[in-house]
Design a protein around this motif. Sequence first.
Motif, short mmCIF file in Angstrom:
data_model
loop_
_atom_site.label_atom_id
_atom_site.label_comp_id
_atom_site.label_asym_id
_atom_site.label_seq_id
_atom_site.Cartn_x
_atom_site.Cartn_y
_atom_site.Cartn_z
N ASP A 20 46.80 47.83 40.17
CA ASP A 20 47.22 47.36 41.49
C ASP A 20 46.19 46.40 42.08
O ASP A 20 46.55 45.47 42.81
N PHE A 21 44.93 46.62 41.76
CA PHE A 21 43.88 45.70 42.24
C PHE A 21 44.05 44.33 41.57
O PHE A 21 43.98 43.30 42.23
N VAL A 22 44.31 44.33 40.28
CA VAL A 22 44.58 43.07 39.56
C VAL A 22 45.80 42.37 40.19
O VAL A 22 45.83 41.15 40.33
N ASN A 23 46.79 43.19 40.60
CA ASN A 23 48.04 42.65 41.13
C ASN A 23 47.94 42.19 42.59
O ASN A 23 48.97 41.99 43.24
N THR A 24 46.72 42.02 43.11
CA THR A 24 46.60 41.44 44.45
C THR A 24 46.71 39.92 44.39
O THR A 24 46.71 39.25 45.42
N ARG A 25 46.80 39.37 43.18
CA ARG A 25 47.11 37.94 43.02
C ARG A 25 48.51 37.83 42.45
O ARG A 25 48.88 38.58 41.56
N THR A 26 49.26 36.89 42.97
CA THR A 26 50.64 36.72 42.50
C THR A 26 50.78 35.36 41.83
O THR A 26 49.93 34.48 41.95
N GLY A 27 51.89 35.18 41.11
CA GLY A 27 52.14 33.91 40.44
C GLY A 27 52.98 34.13 39.20
O GLY A 27 53.45 35.25 38.94
N PRO A 28 53.19 33.07 38.43
CA PRO A 28 54.01 33.17 37.22
C PRO A 28 53.29 33.97 36.13
O PRO A 28 52.08 34.16 36.20
N PRO A 29 54.04 34.43 35.10
CA PRO A 29 53.43 35.25 34.05
C PRO A 29 52.27 34.56 33.34
O PRO A 29 51.30 35.21 32.97
N GLY A 31 49.46 31.17 33.16
CA GLY A 31 48.80 30.16 34.00
C GLY A 31 48.10 30.75 35.21
O GLY A 31 47.91 31.95 35.30
N SER A 32 47.77 29.87 36.14
CA SER A 32 46.95 30.27 37.28
C SER A 32 47.79 31.02 38.32
O SER A 32 48.97 30.72 38.49
N PRO A 33 47.15 31.94 39.04
CA PRO A 33 47.83 32.61 40.16
C PRO A 33 48.13 31.59 41.26
O PRO A 33 47.42 30.59 41.39
N ASP A 34 49.20 31.83 42.03
CA ASP A 34 49.48 30.89 43.11
C ASP A 34 49.21 31.48 44.50
O ASP A 34 49.31 30.77 45.49
N ASP A 35 48.88 32.77 44.54
CA ASP A 35 48.55 33.34 45.85
C ASP A 35 47.63 34.54 45.66
O ASP A 35 47.60 35.14 44.58
N ASP A 36 46.89 34.86 46.72
CA ASP A 36 45.89 35.92 46.64
C ASP A 36 45.81 36.58 48.01
O ASP A 36 45.55 35.89 49.00
N VAL A 37 46.06 37.89 48.08
CA VAL A 37 45.98 38.54 49.39
C VAL A 37 44.54 38.94 49.75
O VAL A 37 44.26 39.24 50.91
N LEU A 38 43.64 38.94 48.77
CA LEU A 38 42.25 39.30 49.08
C LEU A 38 41.49 38.05 49.50
O LEU A 38 40.91 37.35 48.69
N THR A 39 41.53 37.78 50.80
CA THR A 39 40.90 36.55 51.30
C THR A 39 39.56 36.83 51.97
O THR A 39 38.87 35.90 52.36
N GLY A 40 39.18 38.09 52.11
CA GLY A 40 37.90 38.40 52.73
C GLY A 40 37.64 39.89 52.67
O GLY A 40 38.51 40.67 52.23
N TYR A 41 36.47 40.30 53.12
CA TYR A 41 36.13 41.72 53.07
C TYR A 41 37.09 42.61 53.90
O TYR A 41 37.47 43.68 53.43
N PRO A 42 37.50 42.16 55.10
CA PRO A 42 38.45 43.00 55.86
C PRO A 42 39.74 43.26 55.08
O PRO A 42 40.31 44.35 55.16
N GLU A 43 40.19 42.24 54.32
CA GLU A 43 41.41 42.40 53.52
C GLU A 43 41.17 43.38 52.36
O GLU A 43 42.04 44.15 52.00
N LEU A 44 39.95 43.32 51.80
CA LEU A 44 39.61 44.25 50.72
C LEU A 44 39.65 45.70 51.24
O LEU A 44 40.21 46.59 50.59
N VAL A 45 39.10 45.91 52.42
CA VAL A 45 39.09 47.26 53.02
C VAL A 45 40.51 47.70 53.36
O VAL A 45 40.91 48.84 53.09
N CYS A 166 56.60 37.74 36.36
CA CYS A 166 55.46 37.35 37.20
C CYS A 166 54.17 37.84 36.54
O CYS A 166 54.20 38.41 35.46
N ARG A 167 53.04 37.60 37.21
CA ARG A 167 51.77 37.91 36.56
C ARG A 167 51.32 39.37 36.73
O ARG A 167 50.24 39.74 36.28
N PHE A 168 52.15 40.21 37.34
CA PHE A 168 51.78 41.61 37.54
C PHE A 168 51.64 42.34 36.20
O PHE A 168 52.37 42.08 35.25
#
Length: 205
Positions: A20-29, A31-45, A166-168
């Motif tokens: 699930d931690f790896v799956n905090t980035r989304t995108g196609p199966p 190539g590169s991820p196209d989005d990332d929900v971990l944008t800072g320490y508050p988001e990590l917490v 997807c890349r999950f």
Amino acid sequence: METVEDVTRMRLVGGNLALDFVNTRTGPPEGSPDDDVLTGYPELVAWGAYAGALTEAEAAALRRLSRDDPGGTRAAFARSLRTRDYLDEIFRALAADRSPSTSVLARLRDDEADALGHARLDRGSTFGWTWRDDHTLARPLRPVVHAAVQLLTTGTLNRIKGCGGCRFIFNDESKNRSRRWCSMDDCGTAEKIRRYVAARRTRAT
Ligand SMILES: [Zn+2]
């Protein structure tokens, strides 16, 4: 810009905290991820509390700690992204039936040693590692790293798979190991629609 609220909208479909931690980035199966929900320490917490790696009280304590230590917080967040990168490398390799490199496994070993150095053995029905006494900014990562080692050492490696849409990455716990999608509601449905449209097009011609 992602927010703390976006973190708690992520679907937890990996079947393992490290996946699930790896799956905090989304995108196609591929190539590169196209989005990332971990944008800072508050988001990590926020993610840690959402995914069950931290209690709400632990999350609140970490937020206070990070406010008092901006430099340490930046370092801890950078470290968490590096951890996610190598976990991604390990599990993406296994999902593709390849072996992860010895260097990434050594990094996981080092982080696990560090995690256990901050853990304590607590009694439940059996004894288990907890991080109740760990008041460091690396606290959110501890159970993630440990879950990765648990999956590698006690899991069934050919159940670790990448979603077809997807890349999950997920641990396929289905009885006949037939799971192909991160979730039927998303990639599974998208695939069904794609097949339906293709079949209609074939019939029309
Ligand atoms: Zn998917």
